[in-house]
Design a protein around this motif. Structure first.
Motif, short mmCIF file in Angstrom:
data_model
loop_
_atom_site.label_atom_id
_atom_site.label_comp_id
_atom_site.label_asym_id
_atom_site.label_seq_id
_atom_site.Cartn_x
_atom_site.Cartn_y
_atom_site.Cartn_z
N TRP A 114 -149.28 -61.99 25.62
CA TRP A 114 -148.57 -62.61 26.74
C TRP A 114 -149.47 -63.46 27.62
CZ3 TRP A 114 -143.72 -62.66 25.85
CH2 TRP A 114 -143.08 -61.57 25.25
N ASP A 115 -150.76 -63.55 27.32
CA ASP A 115 -151.69 -64.24 28.21
C ASP A 115 -151.25 -65.68 28.52
OD1 ASP A 115 -153.31 -62.06 28.47
OD2 ASP A 115 -154.96 -62.83 27.26
N ASP A 116 -150.90 -66.43 27.48
CA ASP A 116 -150.55 -67.84 27.69
C ASP A 116 -149.30 -68.00 28.55
OD1 ASP A 116 -152.71 -68.28 26.08
OD2 ASP A 116 -151.57 -69.11 24.39
N VAL A 117 -148.31 -67.16 28.29
CA VAL A 117 -147.06 -67.23 29.06
C VAL A 117 -147.29 -66.74 30.49
CG1 VAL A 117 -144.75 -66.21 29.28
CG2 VAL A 117 -145.52 -67.11 27.07
N ALA A 118 -148.02 -65.64 30.63
CA ALA A 118 -148.29 -65.11 31.97
C ALA A 118 -149.05 -66.13 32.81
CB ALA A 118 -149.08 -63.81 31.87
N ASN A 119 -149.96 -66.85 32.19
CA ASN A 119 -150.72 -67.88 32.88
C ASN A 119 -149.80 -68.95 33.47
OD1 ASN A 119 -153.13 -69.29 33.68
ND2 ASN A 119 -152.83 -70.66 31.95
N ARG A 120 -148.71 -69.23 32.79
CA ARG A 120 -147.77 -70.26 33.23
C ARG A 120 -146.76 -69.74 34.25
NH1 ARG A 120 -150.00 -71.40 28.54
NH2 ARG A 120 -150.05 -73.54 27.72
N LEU A 121 -146.61 -68.44 34.36
CA LEU A 121 -145.60 -67.87 35.24
C LEU A 121 -146.16 -67.17 36.47
CD1 LEU A 121 -143.19 -66.27 32.58
CD2 LEU A 121 -142.89 -68.44 33.79
#
Length: 289
Positions: free
Chosen positions: A41-48
């Motif tokens: 989830w790192d990439d998505v969490a970074n965006r949210l």
């Protein structure tokens, strides 16, 4: 990319459950698929993270969480999520899951619909969606020879995979886009498969697969929080075709089908997946309870 954050932990019956905590805003709990960790989830969490307070858990038996060698059942994972939500004092939370993370989210929500505002389910794991996937036929041993199956699982569970095999396992979960991006070469992803005890945990989840049939039979009624499903059409682990049948009973308010993605679509198209999650949670927040 954001800097790596020191993981926090929850005591769950004397076992440590690790999780990454970042961002601010309305709470979102993210649950990964079997064999991986919160790192998917790192990439998505970074965006949210500028809109939401995000908790990305390492499920029991995976990542940096405890690996007790037992307890890898759907019921126990729901109990783990119950303990986490209670420990953080989260009164109304959005749940975002991948594969088994979806099943845990749905089972939790069925028991506690008032505690969940919305669900985003990527490639939901059920007994039917897994048995219809490429690996489904390999579970004939579990169904036909349960005693021999337990012995094989005990032997396989002691294996420690290498990072190289972890890269192969990760590549198997990618569609054309993820392979082109070289997602399987990211050490935080393939390295999780080399962790001692992780293979045993994954096999333990598969040994409980028949109990995931409850998700196949789940028909959300009035008062159930809104659901969004996201499927990778190149998924080999769980079958998108079976996913369409599952959607006919889940009745998601929104469904997305990503043509060039597979089991790790949040890493293959993080911009698009983050946008879908954000749009759906914003829409859910505007909908009267």
């Amino acid at each position: 990319m954001r800097e790596r954050i020191v993981l926090e932990s929850l005591d769950f019956g004397g076992m440590s459950i690790a999780y990454e905590h970042t961002g601010r805003g309305e709470p979102v709990v993210m649950l990964h698929n079997g064999g991986s960790s919160h790192a998917i989830w790192d990439d998505v969490a970074n965006r949210l993270a500028d809109k939401y307070e995000i908790f990305a858990l390492d499920l029991l038996g995976f990542g940096d969480s405890a690996k007790p060698g037992a307890g890898y059942t759907l019921d126990n994972y729901v109990a783990m999520l119950e303990a986490f939500v209670s420990s953080r004092g989260l009164e109304k939370v959005a749940l975002v899951g991948n594969c088994m993370g979806c099943a845990i989210s749905l089972a939790f929500t069925e028991r506690h619909p008032d505690q969940v505002k919305a669900l985003v389910l990527c490639n939901p794991l059920t007994e039917s969606t897994f048995l219809s996937g490429w690996l489904g036929p390999f579970l004939w041993l579990r169904e036909r020879m349960p005693a021999a199956n337990r012995q094989v699982y005990r032997l396989l569970g002691k294996l420690k995979l290498t990072n190289g095999i972890g890269s192969v396992a990760t590549r198997f979960q990618l569609g054309p886009r993820g392979r082109a991006l070289g997602v399987n070469r990211r050490p935080e992803l393939c390295g999780s498969y080399a962790a001692t005890g992780q293979m045993e945990s994954l096999l333990g989840v598969l040994d409980d697969l028949e109990n995931y049939s409850v998700i196949d039979n789940l028909a959300p009624g009035p008062g159930f929080p809104p659901v969004c499903t996201i499927w990778g059409l190149k998924n080999k682990i769980v079958s998108p075709r079976a996913g369409r049948r599952l959607n006919s009973t889940l009745h998601p308010a929104r469904e997305e089908w990503l043509a060039d993605c597979s089991h790790l679509l949040m890493l293959e198209r993080p911009d698009e997946v983050a946008a879908i999650i954000d749009e759906f949670l914003q829409a859910a927040a505007r909908t009267p309870a």
